[in-house]
Motif scaffolding. Structure first.
Motif, PDB file in Angstrom:
ATOM      1  N   SER A   1      -2.684  20.112  -4.762  1.00  0.00           N
ATOM      2  CA  SER A   1      -3.246  18.822  -4.353  1.00  0.00           C
ATOM      3  C   SER A   1      -4.022  18.183  -5.493  1.00  0.00           C
ATOM      4  O   SER A   1      -3.870  16.991  -5.782  1.00  0.00           O
ATOM      5  CB  SER A   1      -4.164  18.995  -3.140  1.00  0.00           C
ATOM      6  N   LYS A   2      -4.859  18.974  -6.148  1.00  0.00           N
ATOM      7  CA  LYS A   2      -5.652  18.445  -7.249  1.00  0.00           C
ATOM      8  C   LYS A   2      -4.759  18.022  -8.415  1.00  0.00           C
ATOM      9  O   LYS A   2      -4.973  16.969  -9.036  1.00  0.00           O
ATOM     10  CB  LYS A   2      -6.667  19.473  -7.728  1.00  0.00           C
ATOM     11  N   GLU A   3      -3.738  18.806  -8.705  1.00  0.00           N
ATOM     12  CA  GLU A   3      -2.844  18.492  -9.821  1.00  0.00           C
ATOM     13  C   GLU A   3      -2.071  17.205  -9.563  1.00  0.00           C
ATOM     14  O   GLU A   3      -1.932  16.351 -10.452  1.00  0.00           O
ATOM     15  CB  GLU A   3      -1.878  19.658 -10.051  1.00  0.00           C
ATOM     16  N   VAL A   4      -1.566  17.028  -8.339  1.00  0.00           N
ATOM     17  CA  VAL A   4      -0.825  15.813  -8.000  1.00  0.00           C
ATOM     18  C   VAL A   4      -1.764  14.606  -8.013  1.00  0.00           C
ATOM     19  O   VAL A   4      -1.410  13.540  -8.535  1.00  0.00           O
ATOM     20  CB  VAL A   4      -0.136  15.953  -6.626  1.00  0.00           C
ATOM     21  N   PHE A   5      -2.963  14.789  -7.460  1.00  0.00           N
ATOM     22  CA  PHE A   5      -3.929  13.688  -7.455  1.00  0.00           C
ATOM     23  C   PHE A   5      -4.277  13.264  -8.881  1.00  0.00           C
ATOM     24  O   PHE A   5      -4.335  12.069  -9.188  1.00  0.00           O
ATOM     25  CB  PHE A   5      -5.193  14.104  -6.706  1.00  0.00           C
TER      26      PHE A   5
ATOM     27  N   LEU B   1       0.873  -1.164   0.000  1.00  0.00           N
ATOM     28  CA  LEU B   1       0.000   0.000   0.000  1.00  0.00           C
ATOM     29  C   LEU B   1       0.914   1.217   0.000  1.00  0.00           C
ATOM     30  O   LEU B   1       1.774   1.347   0.875  1.00  0.00           O
ATOM     31  CB  LEU B   1      -0.909  -0.024   1.230  1.00  0.00           C
ATOM     32  N   ILE B   2       0.726   2.096  -0.980  1.00  0.00           N
ATOM     33  CA  ILE B   2       1.640   3.219  -1.172  1.00  0.00           C
ATOM     34  C   ILE B   2       0.933   4.533  -0.861  1.00  0.00           C
ATOM     35  O   ILE B   2       0.114   5.008  -1.652  1.00  0.00           O
ATOM     36  CB  ILE B   2       2.170   3.261  -2.616  1.00  0.00           C
ATOM     37  N   PRO B   3       1.210   5.146   0.301  1.00  0.00           N
ATOM     38  CA  PRO B   3       0.670   6.482   0.562  1.00  0.00           C
ATOM     39  C   PRO B   3       1.547   7.532  -0.125  1.00  0.00           C
ATOM     40  O   PRO B   3       2.779   7.463  -0.052  1.00  0.00           O
ATOM     41  CB  PRO B   3       0.744   6.607   2.086  1.00  0.00           C
ATOM     42  N   VAL B   4       0.921   8.475  -0.785  1.00  0.00           N
ATOM     43  CA  VAL B   4       1.659   9.560  -1.458  1.00  0.00           C
ATOM     44  C   VAL B   4       1.039  10.884  -1.034  1.00  0.00           C
ATOM     45  O   VAL B   4      -0.168  11.091  -1.215  1.00  0.00           O
ATOM     46  CB  VAL B   4       1.599   9.426  -2.989  1.00  0.00           C
ATOM     47  N   ASP B   5       1.849  11.774  -0.470  1.00  0.00           N
ATOM     48  CA  ASP B   5       1.325  13.082  -0.090  1.00  0.00           C
ATOM     49  C   ASP B   5       1.199  13.970  -1.327  1.00  0.00           C
ATOM     50  O   ASP B   5       1.901  13.792  -2.323  1.00  0.00           O
ATOM     51  CB  ASP B   5       2.217  13.740   0.964  1.00  0.00           C
ATOM     52  N   MET B   6       0.276  14.928  -1.241  1.00  0.00           N
ATOM     53  CA  MET B   6      -0.046  15.755  -2.403  1.00  0.00           C
ATOM     54  C   MET B   6       0.928  16.920  -2.538  1.00  0.00           C
ATOM     55  O   MET B   6       0.607  18.088  -2.338  1.00  0.00           O
ATOM     56  CB  MET B   6      -1.486  16.259  -2.296  1.00  0.00           C
TER      57      MET B   6
ATOM     58  N   ARG C   1      -2.746  13.780   2.830  1.00  0.00           N
ATOM     59  CA  ARG C   1      -2.494  15.206   3.082  1.00  0.00           C
ATOM     60  C   ARG C   1      -3.084  16.068   1.965  1.00  0.00           C
ATOM     61  O   ARG C   1      -2.475  17.029   1.521  1.00  0.00           O
ATOM     62  CB  ARG C   1      -1.002  15.456   3.284  1.00  0.00           C
ATOM     63  N   TYR C   2      -4.282  15.674   1.541  1.00  0.00           N
ATOM     64  CA  TYR C   2      -4.974  16.396   0.466  1.00  0.00           C
ATOM     65  C   TYR C   2      -5.617  17.663   1.032  1.00  0.00           C
ATOM     66  O   TYR C   2      -6.382  17.605   1.994  1.00  0.00           O
ATOM     67  CB  TYR C   2      -6.049  15.506  -0.155  1.00  0.00           C
ATOM     68  N   ASP C   3      -5.307  18.785   0.422  1.00  0.00           N
ATOM     69  CA  ASP C   3      -5.868  20.078   0.833  1.00  0.00           C
ATOM     70  C   ASP C   3      -6.691  20.617  -0.326  1.00  0.00           C
ATOM     71  O   ASP C   3      -6.148  21.055  -1.344  1.00  0.00           O
ATOM     72  CB  ASP C   3      -4.742  21.043   1.196  1.00  0.00           C
ATOM     73  N   ARG C   4      -8.006  20.571  -0.192  1.00  0.00           N
ATOM     74  CA  ARG C   4      -8.876  20.964  -1.309  1.00  0.00           C
ATOM     75  C   ARG C   4      -8.781  22.453  -1.630  1.00  0.00           C
ATOM     76  O   ARG C   4      -9.252  22.898  -2.685  1.00  0.00           O
ATOM     77  CB  ARG C   4     -10.327  20.582  -1.003  1.00  0.00           C
ATOM     78  N   ARG C   5      -8.168  23.234  -0.737  1.00  0.00           N
ATOM     79  CA  ARG C   5      -7.980  24.669  -1.016  1.00  0.00           C
ATOM     80  C   ARG C   5      -6.752  24.918  -1.870  1.00  0.00           C
ATOM     81  O   ARG C   5      -6.509  26.040  -2.304  1.00  0.00           O
ATOM     82  CB  ARG C   5      -7.844  25.436   0.310  1.00  0.00           C
TER      83      ARG C   5
END
Length: 253
Positions: free
Chosen positions: A193-197, A145-150, A185-189
């Motif tokens: 975050s959106k670009e990395v996701f 399981l690979i967690p990736v921060d944004m 560590r997704y920050d919708r503001r």
């Protein structure tokens, strides 16, 4: 037989340990699963977050890997219902001696083999590198399981993760799979975050978990109370996100 998952990323600060202990507690609390955490990260964060006084333990995982102490003597049962094989910084001092042992890549796999029938899930918290302890974790696991921060650096590190998994598959002949990639560590503001996701989704496709872990003060506060996010603030957005992850991991076993 237990489903064995290594939670792995060579970058620090990606909520790796946070994901391990919250996922473990959620599987026990909501799915009635028997769960073992193997804390092979010398920082011992997954152990400490569940209330284990890591600097006062008499025995730890390094003693098992060195065949000095029976595994059952090291195992700690926590109030959350999760069992833990704990570690602290003394594990790091044994990296060079352990690296010189024959069969060093398989020490953890052999150590936990006798107790696998007691658990439904084994979650292995890896250190943020590709040293002997991470290799042991990957070799002892069915999937990762690979967690990736944004963050940009989080995205940049994906190539290194994939290279490490290729090494395990081709050089060590262990067919480890990717259980899923978790956005943390997704920050919708934050547009980043959106670009990395989006970039991760384009790259990994259906290997991305639908669950997204938000940037959350409550998630960060919980370990200081020796609690999971479910026990610390069950109605928080962090608890909701991790409960969704529990559902996804449980269904994929």
């Amino acid at each position: 037989m237990a489903r064995k998952l290594a939670v792995f990323n060579m970058k620090g600060g990606v909520a790796k340990s946070t994901t391990v202990y919250n996922l473990a507690v959620g599987l026990v609390k909501f799915k009635k699963q028997r769960v073992l955490i193997v804390d092979i990260d010398p920082q011992g964060n997954a152990s400490a977050a569940l209330g284990i006084p890591i600097w006062k333990i008499d025995f730890q995982l390094k003693d098992v890997l060195q065949h000095k102490t029976p595994l059952e003597q090291v195992l700690v049962s926590t109030d959350s219902g999760v069992d833990v094989l704990p570690s602290n910084l003394f594990l790091a001092e044994e990296e060079i001696p352990i690296s010189g042992r024959p069969g060093r890549e398989l020490l953890l796999r052999k150590a936990i083999a006798p107790i696998l029938d007691k658990y439904d899930f084994v979650l292995i918290d890896c250190p943020p590198n590709i040293g002997v302890f991470s290799i042991n974790a990957l070799m002892a696991s069915d999937a990762v399981l690979i967690p990736v921060d944004m963050s940009y650096l989080g995205l940049l590190g994906v190539q290194g993760i994939e290279r490490a998994l290729t090494l395990v598959r081709e050089q060590l002949e262990h067919p480890i799979e990717i259980a899923g990639v978790l956005a943390t560590r997704y920050d919708r503001r934050n547009n980043l975050s959106k670009e990395v996701f989006d970039a991760l989704t384009n790259h990994f496709g259906d290997k991305m978990f639908k669950s997204v872990i938000p940037e959350s003060v409550r998630i960060r506060e919980a370990p200081s109370h020796g609690q999971s996010i479910f026990d610390y603030d069950k109605d928080s957005v962090g608890a909701l996100a991790y409960s969704q992850l529990v559902d996804e991991v449980y269904k994929c076993q």
